[in-house]
Design a protein around this motif. Structure first.
Motif, short mmCIF file in Angstrom:
data_model
loop_
_atom_site.label_atom_id
_atom_site.label_comp_id
_atom_site.label_asym_id
_atom_site.label_seq_id
_atom_site.Cartn_x
_atom_site.Cartn_y
_atom_site.Cartn_z
N SER A 25 -22.42 -20.82 -95.32
CA SER A 25 -21.80 -20.43 -94.06
C SER A 25 -22.86 -20.21 -92.98
O SER A 25 -22.68 -20.58 -91.82
CB SER A 25 -20.98 -19.16 -94.29
N ALA A 26 -23.96 -19.60 -93.36
CA ALA A 26 -24.99 -19.28 -92.36
C ALA A 26 -25.74 -20.52 -91.88
O ALA A 26 -25.91 -20.73 -90.68
CB ALA A 26 -25.97 -18.26 -92.95
N GLY A 28 -26.28 -24.06 -90.77
CA GLY A 28 -25.43 -25.14 -90.27
C GLY A 28 -25.98 -25.66 -88.95
O GLY A 28 -27.19 -25.63 -88.71
N LEU A 29 -25.08 -26.10 -88.11
CA LEU A 29 -25.50 -26.65 -86.82
C LEU A 29 -26.25 -25.60 -86.00
O LEU A 29 -27.10 -25.93 -85.19
CB LEU A 29 -24.26 -27.09 -86.04
N GLY A 30 -25.91 -24.33 -86.23
CA GLY A 30 -26.56 -23.25 -85.49
C GLY A 30 -28.07 -23.27 -85.68
O GLY A 30 -28.82 -22.99 -84.75
N ASN A 31 -28.51 -23.60 -86.87
CA ASN A 31 -29.94 -23.60 -87.15
C ASN A 31 -30.61 -24.87 -86.66
O ASN A 31 -31.70 -24.83 -86.10
CB ASN A 31 -30.19 -23.52 -88.67
N TYR A 112 -17.37 -26.82 -82.80
CA TYR A 112 -18.27 -27.08 -83.93
C TYR A 112 -17.94 -28.43 -84.56
O TYR A 112 -18.82 -29.21 -84.92
CB TYR A 112 -18.06 -25.97 -84.95
N PHE A 233 -24.39 -15.76 -84.31
CA PHE A 233 -23.84 -17.08 -84.60
C PHE A 233 -24.49 -17.66 -85.86
O PHE A 233 -23.81 -18.15 -86.76
CB PHE A 233 -24.09 -18.00 -83.40
N SER A 234 -25.80 -17.58 -85.91
CA SER A 234 -26.52 -18.23 -86.99
C SER A 234 -26.26 -17.55 -88.33
O SER A 234 -26.12 -18.21 -89.36
CB SER A 234 -28.01 -18.25 -86.67
N LEU A 235 -26.17 -16.22 -88.32
CA LEU A 235 -25.87 -15.53 -89.58
C LEU A 235 -24.37 -15.58 -89.88
O LEU A 235 -23.93 -15.23 -90.97
CB LEU A 235 -26.34 -14.08 -89.52
N GLY A 236 -23.60 -16.03 -88.90
CA GLY A 236 -22.15 -16.12 -89.11
C GLY A 236 -21.48 -14.75 -89.09
O GLY A 236 -20.53 -14.50 -89.84
N MET A 239 -17.16 -12.04 -87.06
CA MET A 239 -15.85 -12.64 -86.92
C MET A 239 -15.05 -12.68 -88.21
O MET A 239 -14.02 -13.33 -88.29
CB MET A 239 -15.96 -14.04 -86.34
N ALA A 241 -15.87 -13.83 -91.27
CA ALA A 241 -16.19 -14.77 -92.35
C ALA A 241 -16.96 -14.04 -93.45
O ALA A 241 -16.66 -14.20 -94.63
CB ALA A 241 -17.00 -15.93 -91.81
N SER A 327 -20.21 -24.55 -93.22
CA SER A 327 -20.02 -23.50 -92.20
C SER A 327 -18.62 -23.56 -91.61
O SER A 327 -18.00 -22.53 -91.34
CB SER A 327 -21.02 -23.68 -91.04
N ALA A 330 -16.02 -21.74 -93.43
CA ALA A 330 -16.09 -20.29 -93.25
C ALA A 330 -15.52 -19.88 -91.90
O ALA A 330 -14.99 -18.79 -91.74
CB ALA A 330 -17.53 -19.81 -93.37
N LEU A 331 -15.62 -20.79 -90.92
CA LEU A 331 -15.09 -20.47 -89.59
C LEU A 331 -13.57 -20.39 -89.60
O LEU A 331 -12.97 -19.58 -88.90
CB LEU A 331 -15.52 -21.54 -88.58
N1 PFF Z 1 -23.66 -19.86 -89.00
C1 PFF Z 1 -23.14 -21.16 -88.65
C2 PFF Z 1 -24.25 -22.00 -88.07
O1 PFF Z 1 -25.34 -21.47 -87.83
O2 PFF Z 1 -24.06 -23.18 -87.85
C3 PFF Z 1 -21.99 -21.07 -87.69
C4 PFF Z 1 -20.98 -20.07 -88.12
C5 PFF Z 1 -20.41 -20.15 -89.38
C6 PFF Z 1 -20.67 -19.03 -87.30
C7 PFF Z 1 -19.50 -19.22 -89.82
C8 PFF Z 1 -19.78 -18.07 -87.69
C9 PFF Z 1 -19.21 -18.17 -88.97
F1 PFF Z 1 -18.36 -17.28 -89.36
#
Ligand code: PFF
Length: 453
Positions: A25-26, A28-31, A112, A233-236, A239, A241, A327, A330-331
């Motif tokens: 989940s953590a 993903g595209l965020g990183n 996303y 965002f990056s750790l998710g 929200m 999840a 990810s 998990a969203l």
């Molecule tokens: N952490 C994911 C990313 O860095 O791409 C995005 C994300 C996943 C945000 C799950 C929030 C979440 F609950």
């Protein structure tokens, strides 16, 4: 894997299974997509430093809190908050915390999926040799042509959303552990390979300098807010999840240890992405603040010019799609769980409805890059607006509420029992961070960003 016979919710079979799901989940595209481009837009080193501080002082304590709330509540985020609130005899309004999270996840998924679709399209571009001997002009033209076509973006957005929904329909545990266990090392290996290539380019040290030399004159209130938002965002976080995944966590697993492992892996992947992208940016005369297209303009140059680049390019974009999938499930899972538990829908129905709605909203992002690019609100396209509102406001506010609930509303005896830290001092440090530092940081950053401070 989750044993679904155990209870309505099931449990992860082991600590490792939970770590894999949470890392999925953590990371993903965020990183790989977002961290480099916002670092570029926000001036480099000083932004990275603030980001790292946010992860350490705000992200990790809140991630521990969110996992803990999930494990104690054991439901979808709304019912979890209702349960915990009853236990703590708090105010009934806390259940809105769960709803805000569900909405944030849904909004994030809408865009996303569009960006993950870009990665999907780039698998095919890599496969058909589009990057061969490419230079910066060629990769930029390739990307610009691609995003100018709404039809192509919609096609790939649809493919990705359908894939997400099919996985969520089968229940998230199916295959998640296995695929993450395979994908993460593979993605990591490819990034190391790309790093090796980046080290041979002439802009390597300039890239390093950009990423790690903090020039505080480049830091604005807004960039501090963006760094904080990116940590969430990056750790998710913020929200629901993590709450949902925490709900499946067996009692005896240490929340602190697992959180630190997941946060460290997540940060490492983001830094690696930066270490690959910026040397390429400077070696090939690209603009660090090129925006959301940054990785799609830089990485193909590397793949087009390095030995074995065809194969690595195909593999890399496939892995990126997988990282995005682990990810995206998990969203949307909080919304799906809520539709099942509160609205009485079957898992299939819940997935179809949530997926269709997120897909429809995603069209706003698709058109933000072409037909509607001129349509802005306060100078932001619809994509920028959704991204800005979710990452920089909704997630940090969700995190703030989690911190306040875990630190002030929940009884310390309960949080102490859940966290089960080996030393009393460790618990005190966590409590101090969650009660004072995390809420104060979020609050100050907000005040600063809206110009009050
Ligand atoms: N952490 C994911 C990313 O860095 O791409 C995005 C994300 C996943 C945000 C799950 C929030 C979440 F609950």
């Amino acid at each position: 894997m989750m044993d679904t016979n155990k209870s309505q919710h099931g449990e992860w079979s082991s600590r490792f299974a939970f770590i894999m799901a949470a890392t999925g989940s953590a990371v993903g595209l965020g990183n790989i997509w977002k961290f480099p481009y916002i670092t570029g837009e926000n001036g480099g080193g000083a932004f990275v430093l603030v980001y790292l501080l946010c992860v350490l002082l705000v992200g990790i304590p809140i991630m521990m809190a969110e996992t803990m709330l999930g494990r104690r509540g054991r439901k979808n985020p709304i019912d979890t908050m209702i349960n915990l609130n009853t236990e703590a005899a708090g105010d009934a309004n806390w259940r809105y915390l769960g709803s805000a999270g569900i909405i944030a996840g849904f909004l994030i998924l809408s865009y996303y999926s569009v960006i993950a679709g870009w990665a999907g399209a780039y698998v095919i571009k890599a496969f058909t040799g589009s990057f061969f001997s490419a230079d910066a002009t060629a990769t930029k033209a390739l990307f610009d042509n691609f995003i100018a076509s709404p039809m192509q973006l919609i096609f790939w957005h649809t493919v990705f959303m359908v894939a997400t929904m099919l996985i969520v329909m089968r229940g998230i545990s199916h295959g998640l552990e296995k695929s993450v266990r395979f994908m993460m090392p593979c993605l990591f290996g490819l990034m190391i390979l790309l790093l090796a290539y980046a080290m041979t380019t002439k802009g390597y040290f300039q890239g390093l300098h950009f990423l790690f030399y903090p020039d505080f004159s480049k830091l604005t209130g807004k960039s501090v807010l963006v760094a904080l938002g990116q940590a969430f965002f990056s750790l998710g976080l913020g929200m629901g999840a993590v709450m949902i995944y925490g709900a499946y966590l067996p009692k005896e697993v240490s929340i602190a240890k697992t959180t630190v492992i997941v946060a460290a892996a997540d940060t490492l992947v983001a830094l690696l992405a930066g270490l690959v992208i910026f040397p390429l940016v400077f070696s090939y005369g690209l603009n660090p603040s090129a925006g959301p297209g940054l990785i799609f303009e830089t990485l193909p140059i590397a793949f087009g010019n390095m030995p074995g680049g065809w194969l690595f390019g195909v593999l890399f974009f496939i892995m990126l799609v997988f990282a995005a999938l682990s990810s995206s499930i998990a969203l949307i899972e909080p919304a799906v769980t809520w539709l099942i538990e509160c609205k009485g829908l079957s898992r299939e129905q819940a997935c179809v409805r949530a997926g269709l709605a997120a897909w429809g909203l995603g069209l706003a992002t698709v058109f933000s890059f072409n037909s509607w690019s001129g349509f802005t609100i306060f100078g932001n396209t619809l994509f920028e607006l959704i991204d800005y509102l979710t990452a920089n406001f909704m997630l940090p506010l969700g995190g703030l509420a989690i911190a306040v609930f875990a630190g002030w509303v929940m009884k310390p005896a309960h949080s102490q029992e859940e966290l089960a830290l080996p030393e009393p001092l460790h618990y005190q440090i966590w409590q101090w961070l969650i009660r004072y530092i995390a809420p104060a940081a979020v609050f100050l950053v907000f005040l600063h960003a809206i110009g009050v401070l």
